[in-house]
Structures are given as C-alpha cells and as structure tokens.
Design an enzyme around this catalytic site. Structure first.
Site, PDB file in Angstrom:
ATOM      1  N   TRP A 128       0.866  -1.210   0.106  1.00  0.00           N
ATOM      2  CA  TRP A 128      -0.004   0.007  -0.105  1.00  0.00           C
ATOM      3  C   TRP A 128       0.836   1.154   0.093  1.00  0.00           C
ATOM      4  CZ3 TRP A 128      -5.025   2.086   0.230  1.00  0.00           C
ATOM      5  CH2 TRP A 128      -5.160   3.292   0.880  1.00  0.00           C
ATOM      6  N   ASP A 149       0.483   9.004   1.063  1.00  0.00           N
ATOM      7  CA  ASP A 149       1.077  10.407   0.694  1.00  0.00           C
ATOM      8  C   ASP A 149       2.686  10.462   0.219  1.00  0.00           C
ATOM      9  OD1 ASP A 149      -1.142  10.768   2.321  1.00  0.00           O
ATOM     10  OD2 ASP A 149       0.096  11.810   3.916  1.00  0.00           O
ATOM     11  N   GLN A 164       4.532   7.497   2.215  1.00  0.00           N
ATOM     12  CA  GLN A 164       3.656   6.375   3.247  1.00  0.00           C
ATOM     13  C   GLN A 164       3.412   5.027   2.656  1.00  0.00           C
ATOM     14  OE1 GLN A 164       2.119   7.867   6.569  1.00  0.00           O
ATOM     15  NE2 GLN A 164       4.043   8.354   6.009  1.00  0.00           N
ATOM     16  N   PHE A 181       4.716   8.474  10.320  1.00  0.00           N
ATOM     17  CA  PHE A 181       3.437   9.293   9.400  1.00  0.00           C
ATOM     18  C   PHE A 181       4.132  10.297   8.467  1.00  0.00           C
ATOM     19  CE2 PHE A 181      -1.056   8.790  11.280  1.00  0.00           C
ATOM     20  CZ  PHE A 181      -0.864   7.272  11.287  1.00  0.00           C
ATOM     21  N   SER A 182       3.489  10.963   7.862  1.00  0.00           N
ATOM     22  CA  SER A 182       4.144  11.902   6.703  1.00  0.00           C
ATOM     23  C   SER A 182       4.859  13.127   7.176  1.00  0.00           C
ATOM     24  CB  SER A 182       3.095  12.585   5.823  1.00  0.00           C
ATOM     25  OG  SER A 182       2.348  11.837   5.076  1.00  0.00           O
ATOM     26  N   ARG A 189       0.306  16.618  13.101  1.00  0.00           N
ATOM     27  CA  ARG A 189       1.248  15.852  12.280  1.00  0.00           C
ATOM     28  C   ARG A 189       1.697  16.582  11.141  1.00  0.00           C
ATOM     29  NH1 ARG A 189      -3.614  13.364  12.192  1.00  0.00           N
ATOM     30  NH2 ARG A 189      -5.044  13.687  10.684  1.00  0.00           N
ATOM     31  N   GLU A 191      -4.522  18.490   6.907  1.00  0.00           N
ATOM     32  CA  GLU A 191      -3.301  17.564   6.768  1.00  0.00           C
ATOM     33  C   GLU A 191      -2.371  18.263   5.762  1.00  0.00           C
ATOM     34  OE1 GLU A 191      -4.810  13.534   7.817  1.00  0.00           O
ATOM     35  OE2 GLU A 191      -5.380  13.932   5.814  1.00  0.00           O
ATOM     36  N   TRP A 236      -8.912   8.675   0.073  1.00  0.00           N
ATOM     37  CA  TRP A 236      -9.135   7.829   1.127  1.00  0.00           C
ATOM     38  C   TRP A 236     -10.517   7.396   0.870  1.00  0.00           C
ATOM     39  CZ3 TRP A 236      -5.688   6.042   4.006  1.00  0.00           C
ATOM     40  CH2 TRP A 236      -4.465   6.786   4.239  1.00  0.00           C
TER      41      TRP A 236
HETATM   42  C1  FRU Z   1      -2.971  12.167   4.808  1.00  0.00           C
HETATM   43  C2  FRU Z   1      -2.523  11.536   5.997  1.00  0.00           C
HETATM   44  C3  FRU Z   1      -1.489  12.317   6.802  1.00  0.00           C
HETATM   45  C4  FRU Z   1      -0.851  11.160   7.769  1.00  0.00           C
HETATM   46  C5  FRU Z   1      -0.756  10.030   6.913  1.00  0.00           C
HETATM   47  C6  FRU Z   1      -0.707   8.701   7.417  1.00  0.00           C
HETATM   48  O1  FRU Z   1      -3.255  11.464   3.708  1.00  0.00           O
HETATM   49  O2  FRU Z   1      -3.674  11.281   6.919  1.00  0.00           O
HETATM   50  O3  FRU Z   1      -1.885  13.164   7.677  1.00  0.00           O
HETATM   51  O4  FRU Z   1       0.472  11.555   8.023  1.00  0.00           O
HETATM   52  O5  FRU Z   1      -1.931  10.099   5.728  1.00  0.00           O
HETATM   53  O6  FRU Z   1      -0.543   7.583   6.354  1.00  0.00           O
END
Ligand code: FRU
Length: 473
Positions: free
Chosen positions: A29, A32, A48, A91-92, A156, A213, A296
């Site tokens: 998978w 971002d 990600q 995470f990102s 984040r 985000e 998403w």
């Molecule tokens: C955006 C997000 C970010 C987070 C990441 C997690 O698509 O939700 O805010 O860091 O994906 O995978």
C-alpha cells in the site's frame, strides 16, 4: 531501527493495472508523497508505505530516487516504525539537506490501545543519512514531544524549510474547538524547536475543515502560498466534491508576527484522485509538486492484485493572477518514444488510430475563434462504452469530467480564452488532463482491462492540432 520482514511482504499477483512511468509501490500500500528533496545528484521521493498488505497499515517510509524526474529507482525502505518514538507508524513528513547530510522530519504515531484507532497521540521525530539510502533515527527523538496545550491529538505532517538563520516547520493540526489550522516551530539546529503559534486557521469545520493535513508553505513570484489538505469541507454546488480536498491560499507570510494573511481557498486539482501534496524546489529553482493520485475510501481495484496507490507525475507550479497553474515538468518530454499522430484534424467524430491508448501523451490544440460550435468531447472508450470523458462547453467555459462508476462527475472552468489546449497523460490505470497550460487539471485513476480507444467529438467541425506520442520506458 527495526528490520523489515521480507518473508511477510505481499506479492503482486497481476500487473493489469500497473503504471509504467508513475511512482507506485513495488507491492503493498502507498499513500502520501513524503520528503521530496534533491540530494547529491538525485531527486528523492519517499512515501507512506505498508509493505505487508495492499491496505493501509502501520506506516513505513518507502523510498525511490531519480536523476531526471522520470526514471525512478526503488530503494530500501527508509523508515520502519516500532521504536518508542514511532511505535505505531512513521507518518508523513519532509526532508532537508544540512551540511551534506539528508535529514527527514516525520510524525510518530501512537495508539493508546490498538483496538481504538481514534484514540492516539502524535509527536515529531528526525532521522538522517549520509548517502541518501540508509537512515538512522536520531537518538534524542522525539524532537517535538507534545502538541501545544490548545491542540487535540491531531498534530502531524511536518514540512521543513530554511529562512534566514532559522529552520522552520509547519504542522497540520486541530485546536480544541475542532477546527483545522497550521502552526509553526523554529530551530537553529533541527533538534531544539521553539513553538511560534498559529499562522492561520479554518473559519469553521464545515466551510474550511476540521483538520488540515499536509501543509506546505513556499514562495512564488514574491507571494507566499499555503498548500494543504483540509478535511471536512462540505460540498458547495460543483466544488469540494471529493471526500477531502487539496488546495491553497495565496497570501503573505509575516515571519515577525508569525501570521499568514491570505485570500480564499481554491482547489488545486479537480479530479477524483488527488490528495496530500508536497512540493520541493528543483536545483534550477522550479517549484515541483507531487500528489497522491487516489483518495481515502475510494475503491482501489488494484488491491486485489497485491498493491494499491500511485503518485501523480511531477508538475511545475507557477502563479499567474493569484491562480496556481500546474504543468507536467518539462523532463516528461523525454518519455516520448514515438510520434503516432501529428496532424490537423477537422473534428466531428473521430476515433484516433493509436495502437496502445493506455500509454500515451496526447496534445490537442484548437483555436475557438471561428468555430461556432459549443461542445467538444475527449472520450476514452472500451467496446463503445464510455470509461472516462472530458466535455468542454464553450458557452460558459466549463469542463465536465465523467468517470464510469459511482459519483461520476467532476467540474472545472477556464477563464475566457480563444484557445482550447489539452495535454493528457495516460498510464494503464491513470489519466491526468492539463487544460490550457495547467489552468485547470483533472487527476483520475480508472480501471479498464483490454483494448480501449480514444474518440474526439464536436457539435460543429473544430480544427484541431492533434499530436500523440507513445510514452513509457
Ligand atoms: C494524509 C494522512 C496524513 C498522515 C498520513 C498517514 O493522507 O492522513 O495526515 O500523516 O496520511 O498515513
């Protein structure tokens, strides 16, 4: 750092939807794009990544690099979660070069209890590398341990840059009233960070979002642009139709007072599949943006085949009349293999003779001056059934994108123009359409196996310069 378990990695079982010239995960998978940076002769793109399944899971950082923005080499996974600072996910985040070393700054994700994914906390961490391939997590992590007092757990996606003698990071966050906002920190050494405050925030959860985000702040033509991905904006007529949006404010960043003044929010792309962008500056000063070419909760049929997700082609951002234009980076011209069509066609209803329409760059240019018609359609079909189309309405300069399946329509407009120019990139299961030099852009995934064809239609003969190139490696 924990090791990856190669024996548990998922396999790709079918390559029917695999893209040829886009960044996509080798298996597993992807969401971002992260850490876009130029370092020691290579453009680096991290992403990600979850290598053990084709659905989202504890986030790793996948990694690839390229010398030319078009040929991408996959590298070993750069960050593996599981240390105390990032127990349930890396995470990102973003990247910066300092003293010949490459630094990553990213969010550590932590659940209080695995069973409850909404109950979590987040912090900010760094990792570094000398060679741009192998990364070490900083021993003093986290570098930002807790959010400000008036913040919820949503804290984040640090994006880093340098301005005068300070490094800055901007973070996506949510305040205790449930509105999205961006906050900044500064540091002289990447390790000790000073909280500066909120630079701007959402006016209301429904109008501008409950959480912002992936923020990114950069300059173009002397203006500052805040590019971010708000969650929660409710649709208004033909706008904000995706689950979440990605868009921008044009304004001014006042570093003295830590305030960003700006105009209204605009979506950057009008397609079904565009989210969580990040930008970088190329060595020659271009502002390059890449987005996640999915959304998403969308269906992703490639999941059945052992992988999911792709990134857009790299695009150059420019600002004209306070509007962001996105155009394919010029390096993409080097992907053209063969010129398949180069002629002027009087379009009524024309099916183009193209052996492989699913790996193609198609450039259409028409003057609207003496046309007298109103409707022009680009259409991708399979067995006479429309898979995807873009219809231009000359009366109101509106573009309507149709994609087969649920929630089929998306919309965009162009400013009054006597020209219609479409630059279209098709890559197995994606299509990106740049209208009038990137004034309006649509990014789409589509899923059709087997032979398709391309038809152009007009309600009155339209003289159109048609160029088609086969593309790919
Ligand atoms: C955006 C997000 C970010 C987070 C990441 C997690 O698509 O939700 O805010 O860091 O994906 O995978």
């Amino acid at each position: 750092m924990k090791n990856v378990d190669y024996s548990k990695m998922i396999n790709v079982t079918n390559d029917r939807y695999r893209l040829k010239f886009h960044i996509a995960p080798p298996f597993g998978w992807m969401n971002d794009p992260n850490g876009l940076v130029f370092f020691k002769g290579y453009y680096h793109v991290f992403y990600q990544y979850y290598p053990y399944d084709s659905s989202w899971g504890p986030m790793h950082w996948g990694h690839c690099r390229s010398k030319d923005l078009i040929h991408w080499e996959q590298l070993p996974i750069a960050l593996v979660p599981g240390n105390k600072e990032d127990k349930d996910g890396c995470f990102s985040g973003s990247a910066i070069v300092k003293n010949d070393k490459l630094y990553l700054i990213y969010t550590g994700h932590h659940y209080y209890a695995r069973k409850d994914p909404d109950h979590f906390w987040q912090n900010q961490n760094i990792a570094y590398s000398e060679d741009g391939v192998h990364f070490v997590k900083y021993k003093g992590n986290p570098v930002i341990a807790t959010p400000p007092k008036d913040n919820t757990q949503h804290f984040r996606d640090p994006k880093i840059w340098k301005e005068n003698e300070y490094y800055y990071v901007i973070l996506g966050s949510q305040n205790n009233d449930g509105v999205g906002r961006v906050i900044t920190y500064r540091s002289k050494n990447l390790v000790n960070w000073e909280y500066l405050g909120v630079i701007t925030q959402s006016k209301s959860p429904n109008k501008q979002g409950f959480m912002w985000e992936c923020p990114d702040l950069f300059k173009l033509n002397g203006k500052s642009i805040l590019l971010f991905s708000p969650q929660g904006i409710q649709k208004v007529d033909k706008k904000y139709l995706n689950l979440y949006q990605t868009g921008y404010f044009v304004g001014n960043m006042d570093y003295q007072n830590n305030q960003f003044s700006h105009d209204k929010f605009k979506e950057l792309d009008h397609g079904h599949d565009f989210y969580a962008t990040q930008t970088m500056e190329s060595p020659d000063g271009r502002r390059i943006v890449i987005g996640w070419m999915d959304m998403w909760e969308n269906d992703m049929p490639e999941k059945k085949d052992g992988w999911a997700g792709a990134l857009t082609i790299p695009r150059e951002l420019t600002l004209k009349n306070n509007h962001l234009y996105m155009t394919p980076v010029r390096e993409l011209k080097n992907l053209r293999n063969k010129t398949l069509i180069d002629k002027q066609i009087n379009i009524h209803s024309t099916t183009l003779k193209i052996p492989d329409p699913q790996h193609l760059e198609l450039d259409l240019q028409a003057s609207l001056n003496h046309w007298g018609g109103n409707k022009f359609v680009f259409m991708l079909q399979k067995s006479n059934q429309e898979i995807l189309s873009l219809t231009f309405n000359n009366r109101n300069k509106e573009l309507t994108l149709f994609r087969e399946g649920k929630d089929p329509y998306r919309y965009g407009t162009i400013s009054s123009s006597n020209k219609l120019k479409l630059q279209i990139f098709i890559d197995t299961s994606s299509i990106e359409i740049f209208v009038n030099n990137g004034e309006t852009v649509f990014s789409e995934r589509y899923y059709a196996e087997g032979k398709s064809n391309i038809t152009l239609e007009s309600d009155k003969g339209l003289l159109c310069n048609v160029r088609a190139y086969s593309v790919g490696h």
